[in-house]
Motif scaffolding. Structure first.
Motif, PDB file in Angstrom:
ATOM      1  N   HIS A 195       1.055  -1.541   0.119  1.00  0.00           N
ATOM      2  CA  HIS A 195       0.072  -0.330   0.260  1.00  0.00           C
ATOM      3  C   HIS A 195       0.800   1.192  -0.164  1.00  0.00           C
ATOM      4  CE1 HIS A 195      -3.266  -2.615   0.544  1.00  0.00           C
ATOM      5  NE2 HIS A 195      -2.966  -3.204   2.024  1.00  0.00           N
ATOM      6  N   TYR A 196       0.344   2.415  -0.584  1.00  0.00           N
ATOM      7  CA  TYR A 196       1.103   3.504  -1.225  1.00  0.00           C
ATOM      8  C   TYR A 196       0.459   4.778  -1.067  1.00  0.00           C
ATOM      9  CZ  TYR A 196       5.198   0.564  -3.498  1.00  0.00           C
ATOM     10  OH  TYR A 196       6.001  -0.382  -3.469  1.00  0.00           O
ATOM     11  N   ARG A 197       1.056   5.835  -0.508  1.00  0.00           N
ATOM     12  CA  ARG A 197       0.263   6.673   0.015  1.00  0.00           C
ATOM     13  C   ARG A 197       1.543   7.556  -1.263  1.00  0.00           C
ATOM     14  NH1 ARG A 197      -1.809   4.298   2.533  1.00  0.00           N
ATOM     15  NH2 ARG A 197      -3.026   5.144   4.252  1.00  0.00           N
ATOM     16  N   ALA A 198       0.140   8.439  -2.365  1.00  0.00           N
ATOM     17  CA  ALA A 198       1.474  10.140  -3.013  1.00  0.00           C
ATOM     18  C   ALA A 198       0.810  10.852  -2.406  1.00  0.00           C
ATOM     19  CB  ALA A 198       0.399   9.510  -4.392  1.00  0.00           C
ATOM     20  N   LEU A 199       2.198  12.138  -2.396  1.00  0.00           N
ATOM     21  CA  LEU A 199       2.115  13.488  -1.819  1.00  0.00           C
ATOM     22  C   LEU A 199       2.485  14.215  -3.212  1.00  0.00           C
ATOM     23  CD1 LEU A 199       3.269  12.842   1.611  1.00  0.00           C
ATOM     24  CD2 LEU A 199       0.449  12.852   0.807  1.00  0.00           C
ATOM     25  N   LEU A 200       1.582  15.246  -3.660  1.00  0.00           N
ATOM     26  CA  LEU A 200       1.885  15.965  -4.293  1.00  0.00           C
ATOM     27  C   LEU A 200       2.657  17.665  -3.691  1.00  0.00           C
ATOM     28  CD1 LEU A 200       2.638  16.972  -7.325  1.00  0.00           C
ATOM     29  CD2 LEU A 200       0.472  17.752  -7.008  1.00  0.00           C
ATOM     30  N   LEU A 201       4.381  17.676  -3.312  1.00  0.00           N
ATOM     31  CA  LEU A 201       4.585  18.843  -2.471  1.00  0.00           C
ATOM     32  C   LEU A 201       5.121  19.964  -3.153  1.00  0.00           C
ATOM     33  CD1 LEU A 201       6.572  15.767  -0.259  1.00  0.00           C
ATOM     34  CD2 LEU A 201       4.137  17.075   0.432  1.00  0.00           C
ATOM     35  N   ASP A 202       5.811  20.972  -2.419  1.00  0.00           N
ATOM     36  CA  ASP A 202       6.543  21.926  -2.685  1.00  0.00           C
ATOM     37  C   ASP A 202       7.436  22.064  -2.209  1.00  0.00           C
ATOM     38  OD1 ASP A 202       5.120  22.598  -5.764  1.00  0.00           O
ATOM     39  OD2 ASP A 202       3.787  24.398  -4.301  1.00  0.00           O
ATOM     40  N   LEU A 203       8.714  21.551  -1.911  1.00  0.00           N
ATOM     41  CA  LEU A 203       9.847  20.975  -1.603  1.00  0.00           C
ATOM     42  C   LEU A 203      10.484  22.257  -1.229  1.00  0.00           C
ATOM     43  CD1 LEU A 203      10.341  17.209  -0.303  1.00  0.00           C
ATOM     44  CD2 LEU A 203       8.720  19.419   0.149  1.00  0.00           C
ATOM     45  N   PRO A 204      11.017  22.870  -0.392  1.00  0.00           N
ATOM     46  CA  PRO A 204      11.954  24.374  -0.423  1.00  0.00           C
ATOM     47  C   PRO A 204      13.717  23.455  -0.019  1.00  0.00           C
ATOM     48  CG  PRO A 204      11.246  24.134   1.491  1.00  0.00           C
ATOM     49  CD  PRO A 204      10.442  23.603   1.304  1.00  0.00           C
ATOM     50  N   LEU A 205      13.705  23.321  -0.940  1.00  0.00           N
ATOM     51  CA  LEU A 205      15.512  22.305  -1.093  1.00  0.00           C
ATOM     52  C   LEU A 205      16.723  23.288  -1.215  1.00  0.00           C
ATOM     53  CD1 LEU A 205      14.068  19.288  -3.439  1.00  0.00           C
ATOM     54  CD2 LEU A 205      14.235  19.135  -0.688  1.00  0.00           C
ATOM     55  N   PRO A 254      10.320  26.714  -4.073  1.00  0.00           N
ATOM     56  CA  PRO A 254       9.815  24.746  -4.184  1.00  0.00           C
ATOM     57  C   PRO A 254      10.265  24.327  -5.378  1.00  0.00           C
ATOM     58  CG  PRO A 254       9.078  27.257  -3.174  1.00  0.00           C
ATOM     59  CD  PRO A 254       9.867  27.702  -4.101  1.00  0.00           C
ATOM     60  N   ALA A 255      10.585  22.229  -4.858  1.00  0.00           N
ATOM     61  CA  ALA A 255      10.329  22.312  -6.099  1.00  0.00           C
ATOM     62  C   ALA A 255       9.493  21.450  -5.937  1.00  0.00           C
ATOM     63  CB  ALA A 255      11.714  21.513  -5.685  1.00  0.00           C
ATOM     64  N   ARG A 256       8.579  21.432  -7.097  1.00  0.00           N
ATOM     65  CA  ARG A 256       7.571  20.293  -7.416  1.00  0.00           C
ATOM     66  C   ARG A 256       7.891  18.766  -7.585  1.00  0.00           C
ATOM     67  NH1 ARG A 256       2.498  22.343  -9.292  1.00  0.00           N
ATOM     68  NH2 ARG A 256       3.070  23.669  -8.426  1.00  0.00           N
ATOM     69  N   VAL A 257       7.583  18.107  -5.978  1.00  0.00           N
ATOM     70  CA  VAL A 257       7.399  16.653  -5.554  1.00  0.00           C
ATOM     71  C   VAL A 257       7.031  15.489  -6.211  1.00  0.00           C
ATOM     72  CG1 VAL A 257       9.000  15.613  -4.173  1.00  0.00           C
ATOM     73  CG2 VAL A 257      10.123  16.944  -5.345  1.00  0.00           C
ATOM     74  N   LEU A 258       6.137  15.026  -5.933  1.00  0.00           N
ATOM     75  CA  LEU A 258       5.413  13.940  -5.890  1.00  0.00           C
ATOM     76  C   LEU A 258       6.523  12.687  -5.812  1.00  0.00           C
ATOM     77  CD1 LEU A 258       2.696  12.143  -6.432  1.00  0.00           C
ATOM     78  CD2 LEU A 258       3.621  11.186  -8.652  1.00  0.00           C
ATOM     79  N   LEU A 259       5.904  12.808  -4.252  1.00  0.00           N
ATOM     80  CA  LEU A 259       6.754  11.503  -3.358  1.00  0.00           C
ATOM     81  C   LEU A 259       5.878  10.534  -3.073  1.00  0.00           C
ATOM     82  CD1 LEU A 259       8.828  11.413  -0.938  1.00  0.00           C
ATOM     83  CD2 LEU A 259       7.045  12.142   0.442  1.00  0.00           C
TER      84      LEU A 259
END
Length: 285
Positions: free
Chosen positions: A114-124, A252-257
């Motif tokens: 089972h997985y979770r998907a998060l669409l994030l804007d990460l300050p990297l 901030p980087a658009r990341v699909l985690l």
């Protein structure tokens, strides 16, 4: 029998969950064979690709330091799998069932679970000096807090052995005070193609937000039974050039985690840490 992606539930534009049945498990965290005569049949773990250890991840010991160490880079097959994701990453601002349906073959490369998907804007930020990384800075902060001189003063001793991306600041939490974040590459940073970097830089400057895809997990540690800390750790499945541009531009980087959840899964620290990261950095577009 091919892998099946099922039970896709889109909770919001930035959160979803899904399951993988019959996953190939090409990239996974797995125990490594113990040395001959070891009293621990299962102790050390590695992030593996096609059974080849890429990063040493360490044990489940929750009072030990969290440390990752680069062992070897994956072969060309990893890049070929990543390329199959890119068609939908140019302007990803919401999650939807069509995204996961279109990626069923790629997601089937993951482990069953089972997985979770998060669409994030990460300050990297991109770090190439051991002393600037959270691996060292968090250890130094603990020593200062305890007024202790026991820190190994060699920053490279707290370093995964490769330049990487990290959150610019820890994520504040509830039960665990701080979550540190580190995203590690699956290709040598010096091999980035200048033309591709320039193309993404132009797009980001124009206001576009191309996405990277990261396989991540949460780890909780109670170091030496004195210091509670949480880590968001990830590896770049696709998007090394994009993350480099975001970090250089201070955008901030658009990341699909993607994170596996549940007992024995990659997300050791449970869903609490993922929820805190999502609350802090969930995509607002």
């Amino acid at each position: 029998m091919p892998a099946v992606v099922r039970d896709v539930v889109v909770e919001s534009g930035t959160r979803a969950r899904f399951s993988v049945d019959g996953g190939v498990g090409r990239i996974r965290v797995a125990f490594v064979l113990p040395s001959l005569g070891s009293s621990w049949p299962c102790w050390d773990r590695s992030l593996t690709f096609d059974g080849k250890p890429l990063y040493r991840v360490g044990s489940f010991c929750d009072t030990c330091e969290l440390g990752l160490t680069l062992l070897v880079w994956p072969g060309d097959q990893a890049a070929r799998i990543a390329a199959r994701m890119r068609g939908r990453l140019g302007a990803l601002d919401r999650l939807g069932t069509a995204l996961f349906a279109g990626w069923s073959l790629v997601l089937g490369e993951l482990e069953t679970g089972h997985y979770r998907a998060l669409l994030l804007d990460l300050p990297l930020e991109r770090v190439s000096e051991p002393a600037r990384s959270w691996w060292y800075r968090r250890a130094a902060a603990r020593v200062q807090e305890d007024d202790d001189s026991a820190l190994d003063d060699r920053p490279e001793g707290h370093w995964p052995g490769v330049g990487h991306f990290q959150l610019t600041a820890p994520v504040p939490g509830g039960r665990v005070p701080s979550t540190y974040g580190a995203i590690l590459p699956l290709q040598p940073p010096e091999t980035l193609d200048p033309a591709t970097v320039a193309r993404h830089a132009a797009a980001i400057t124009a206001g576009k937000r191309p996405s990277a895809v990261v396989l991540g997990w949460i780890v909780d540690r109670y170091v030496e039974a004195r210091h509670e800390e949480r880590w968001l750790v990830g590896v770049v499945l696709d998007g090394h050039h994009r993350l480099a541009v975001y970090a250089a531009a201070g955008v901030p980087a658009r990341v699909l985690l993607l994170a596996r959840a549940g007992e024995g899964g990659v997300a050791d620290g449970g869903l609490e840490g993922l929820a805190e990261v999502a609350a802090a950095y969930g995509c607002r577009d």
